[in-house]
Design a protein around this motif. Structure first.
Motif, PDB file in Angstrom:
ATOM      1  N   GLN A 331       0.822  -1.200   0.000  1.00 45.24           N
ATOM      2  CA  GLN A 331       0.000   0.000   0.000  1.00 45.24           C
ATOM      3  C   GLN A 331       0.861   1.256   0.000  1.00 45.24           C
ATOM      4  O   GLN A 331       0.544   2.249  -0.667  1.00 45.24           O
ATOM      5  N   MET A 332       1.972   1.207   0.711  1.00 47.16           N
ATOM      6  CA  MET A 332       2.849   2.380   0.776  1.00 47.16           C
ATOM      7  C   MET A 332       3.515   2.650  -0.566  1.00 47.16           C
ATOM      8  O   MET A 332       3.706   3.803  -0.959  1.00 47.16           O
ATOM      9  N   VAL A 333       3.872   1.596  -1.292  1.00 47.88           N
ATOM     10  CA  VAL A 333       4.449   1.778  -2.626  1.00 47.88           C
ATOM     11  C   VAL A 333       3.437   2.449  -3.542  1.00 47.88           C
ATOM     12  O   VAL A 333       3.784   3.340  -4.330  1.00 47.88           O
ATOM     13  N   ILE A 334       2.182   2.038  -3.431  1.00 51.28           N
ATOM     14  CA  ILE A 334       1.125   2.652  -4.250  1.00 51.28           C
ATOM     15  C   ILE A 334       0.965   4.132  -3.879  1.00 51.28           C
ATOM     16  O   ILE A 334       0.848   4.997  -4.752  1.00 51.28           O
ATOM     17  N   GLU A 335       0.963   4.426  -2.569  1.00 49.90           N
ATOM     18  CA  GLU A 335       0.821   5.809  -2.123  1.00 49.90           C
ATOM     19  C   GLU A 335       1.998   6.670  -2.576  1.00 49.90           C
ATOM     20  O   GLU A 335       1.830   7.856  -2.876  1.00 49.90           O
ATOM     21  N   LYS A 336       3.200   6.066  -2.600  1.00 49.14           N
ATOM     22  CA  LYS A 336       4.407   6.794  -3.018  1.00 49.14           C
ATOM     23  C   LYS A 336       4.586   6.794  -4.539  1.00 49.14           C
ATOM     24  O   LYS A 336       5.590   7.281  -5.048  1.00 49.14           O
ATOM     25  N   LYS A 337       3.626   6.198  -5.255  1.00 47.39           N
ATOM     26  CA  LYS A 337       3.666   6.131  -6.715  1.00 47.39           C
ATOM     27  C   LYS A 337       4.933   5.450  -7.237  1.00 47.39           C
ATOM     28  O   LYS A 337       5.546   5.884  -8.211  1.00 47.39           O
ATOM     29  N   GLY A 338       5.314   4.377  -6.532  1.00 48.38           N
ATOM     30  CA  GLY A 338       6.444   3.573  -6.974  1.00 48.38           C
ATOM     31  C   GLY A 338       7.774   3.948  -6.371  1.00 48.38           C
ATOM     32  O   GLY A 338       8.756   3.222  -6.549  1.00 48.38           O
ATOM     33  N   GLN A 339       7.854   5.059  -5.643  1.00 49.83           N
ATOM     34  CA  GLN A 339       9.121   5.480  -5.038  1.00 49.83           C
ATOM     35  C   GLN A 339       9.411   4.663  -3.784  1.00 49.83           C
ATOM     36  O   GLN A 339       8.579   3.896  -3.311  1.00 49.83           O
ATOM     37  N   MET A 340      10.620   4.855  -3.224  1.00 47.94           N
ATOM     38  CA  MET A 340      11.039   4.091  -2.051  1.00 47.94           C
ATOM     39  C   MET A 340      10.181   4.429  -0.837  1.00 47.94           C
ATOM     40  O   MET A 340       9.668   5.549  -0.707  1.00 47.94           O
ATOM     41  N   THR A 341      10.060   3.451   0.065  1.00 45.86           N
ATOM     42  CA  THR A 341       9.255   3.622   1.273  1.00 45.86           C
ATOM     43  C   THR A 341      10.167   3.622   2.499  1.00 45.86           C
ATOM     44  O   THR A 341      11.389   3.553   2.387  1.00 45.86           O
ATOM     45  N   LYS A 342       9.565   3.679   3.684  1.00 48.95           N
ATOM     46  CA  LYS A 342      10.339   3.748   4.927  1.00 48.95           C
ATOM     47  C   LYS A 342      10.963   2.402   5.290  1.00 48.95           C
ATOM     48  O   LYS A 342      11.829   2.350   6.155  1.00 48.95           O
ATOM     49  N   TYR A 343      10.503   1.314   4.680  1.00 53.99           N
ATOM     50  CA  TYR A 343      10.979  -0.010   5.084  1.00 53.99           C
ATOM     51  C   TYR A 343      12.397  -0.267   4.582  1.00 53.99           C
ATOM     52  O   TYR A 343      12.796   0.251   3.546  1.00 53.99           O
TER      53      TYR A 343
END
Length: 343
Positions: A331-343
Motif C-alpha cells: 500500500q505504501m508503494v502505491i501511495e508513493k507512486k512507486g518510489q522508495m518507502t520507509k521499510y
C-alpha cells in the motif's frame, strides 16, 4: 503559571468575557494566563475607545538581523534544495546575509522556520523503469491477504563483517576528549566478512542459512548448490507456494531458472532495486545489530554467532509479523507512486 504571549485575538476575547461579567478566575482558567496579566489587559482597555485592543509594548533585546522576507527566502531556497548548508546560503546571498553569522542562519532554519538538519536516509537509486515495475508489482499484489503472504518463501544474501562500518552515536560529557578510546569507533581498511544466504516463511518461521566460502562471491553454480542444500527441503516443509528472490544476475540466469523450474519451484516475478519490499532485509538488520554487541574477533566466531542469533533469537512470531507486513508495504508503494518507502 507559565508566562504565555497573549495574541490580539485572546485579548479581544478576554475583554468580551469581562463585559459579559465572567469572573476573573474563570477567564484565567480558560486562557491559562495569570490574574496579573488579565488585570493589565483590562486596565489598559479602559482608556481606549470601544472595540480597541491594547497594543503589546516593545520589548527589550536586540532586533532580528534578518527580515521576514529574508527568512522566507531562506525557506524557499532550502525547500527547493534540501542539501544546502547555512554556509552555502550565506555565500549565495552576500548582500542579504553578508553581516549575518552562519550560526544565525542555522538558528533561523532550525528554530524559526522548522527546518532542522537530519542525516539523509540511504535508499537505492530508482530509474523510471524501476519505479514503473514497482508500481505494477504493488497493484498486482494489493489484494493479497496476510495468509497468502505466509506461503511465500523469502530469500536473500547479506554480508556480515567483523568490524561494523556504520556511524555510531555516543554520549560524552561536555569538555571531554572527543578522541578518547571510549568515544571513538574503530575502523579497518579491509574488514573480514562472510556472505550468508538465508530464507524464511511466515507459515513456519525461519528456514536454513548457507555460508559462502571465504573470498568467494555468489555465482550461478554456487547458487544452485545453495538451493539444492538449503531450499528444496525447506520449501516442502514450509508448504510454500512461491519463492522470492531478487533480480541479481546469478539468481536469474538461464541455468538457475531452469533448475528451479525442473524442481517445480514457483518463482515470484520481482521488481529490481526493491529491498524495502523484501522483509528478510529487516531480519538481516536486526541480526547485525545483535551480532555487533557480541564483539566477535574472528570469522569462526562470527559464523557461530550468526547461527546462534538465527536459531535462538529470531522468533517465529517475528518472521510471521514480517510476512504480515507485506500488505502495508504494498500500500505504501502505491501511495508513493512507486518510489522508495520507509521499510
Amino acid at each position: 503559571m507559565t508566562r504565555i504571549n497573549t495574541s490580539d485575538t485572546d485579548k479581544a476575547q478576554i475583554i468580551a468575557w469581562r463585559q459579559e461579567k465572567v469572573p476573573i478566575k474563570t477567564i484565567c482558567d480558560r486562557t491559562k494566563q495569570c490574574k496579573r496579566t488579565i488585570m493589565t489587559i483590562l486596565s489598559a482597555a479602559k482608556n481606549l475607545p470601544s472595540g480597541s485592543i491594547p497594543l503589546t509594548k516593545p520589548r527589550s533585546g536586540r532586533l532580528k538581523v534578518t527580515s521576514k522576507n529574508t527568512d522566507m527566502l531562506l525557506k524557499r531556497e532550502v525547500t527547493k534544495n534540501p542539501r544546502l548548508t547555512a554556509s552555502e546560503l550565506k555565500i549565495s546571498y552576500p548582500e542579504l546575509l553578508g553581516k549575518v553569522s552562519v550560526r544565525t542562519v542555522q538558528h533561523r532554519l532550525q528554530k524559526d522556520l522548522g527546518l532542522p538538519c537530519h542525516m539523509a536516509a540511504q535508499k537505492p537509486l530508482l530509474t523510471a523503469r524501476m519505479v514503473k515495475q514497482r508500481l505494477e508489482f504493488a497493484n498486482f499484489y494489493k489484494h493479497w491477504t496476510p495468509e497468502q503472504w505466509e506461503k511465500v518463501m523469502w530469500s536473500d544474501e547479506s554480508n556480515f563483517s567483523i568490524v561494523h562500518r556504520g556511524r555510531v552515536r555516543v554520549r560524552r560529557p561536555i569538555g571531554s576528549d572527543r578522541f578518547s578510546p571510549a568515544y571513538t569507533q574503530k575502523t579497518v581498511k579491509h574488514s573480514q566478512h562472510v556472505m550468508v544466504w538465508g530464507c524464511f516463511s511466515g507459515f513456519l518461521e525461519r528456514g536454513r542459512i548457507y555460508f559462502l566460502p571465504k573470498n568467494v562471491t555468489m555465482n550461478s553454480d554456487k547458487y544452485i548448490t545453495c538451493l539444492e542444500e538449503k531450499l528444496l527441503e525447506t520449501y516442502l516443509i514450509h508448504e510454500s507456494e512461491m519463492f522470492m528472490q531478487d533480480k541479481a544476475p546469478c539468481h536469474t540466469s538461464k541455468k538457475v531458472m531452469k533448475y528451479l523450474d525442473d524442481h517445480h519451484i514457483n518463482v515470484m516475478q520481482w521488481c529490481g532495486n526493491s529491498p524495502d519490499l523484501n522483509p528478510i532485509e529487516n531480519a538481516w538488520k536486526i541480526m547485525k545489530s545483535k551480532i555487533r554487541r557480541a564483539c566477535v574477533s574472528s570469522l569462526d566466531e562470527l559464523k557461530e554467532e550468526i547461527k546462534r542469533v538465527w536459531i535462538r533469537e529470531m522468533t517465529p512470531e517475528y518472521f510471521k509479523n514480517l510476512a504480515h507486513s507485506m500488505p502495508k508495504r504494498i500500500q505504501m508503494v502505491i501511495e508513493k507512486k512507486g518510489q522508495m518507502t520507509k521499510y
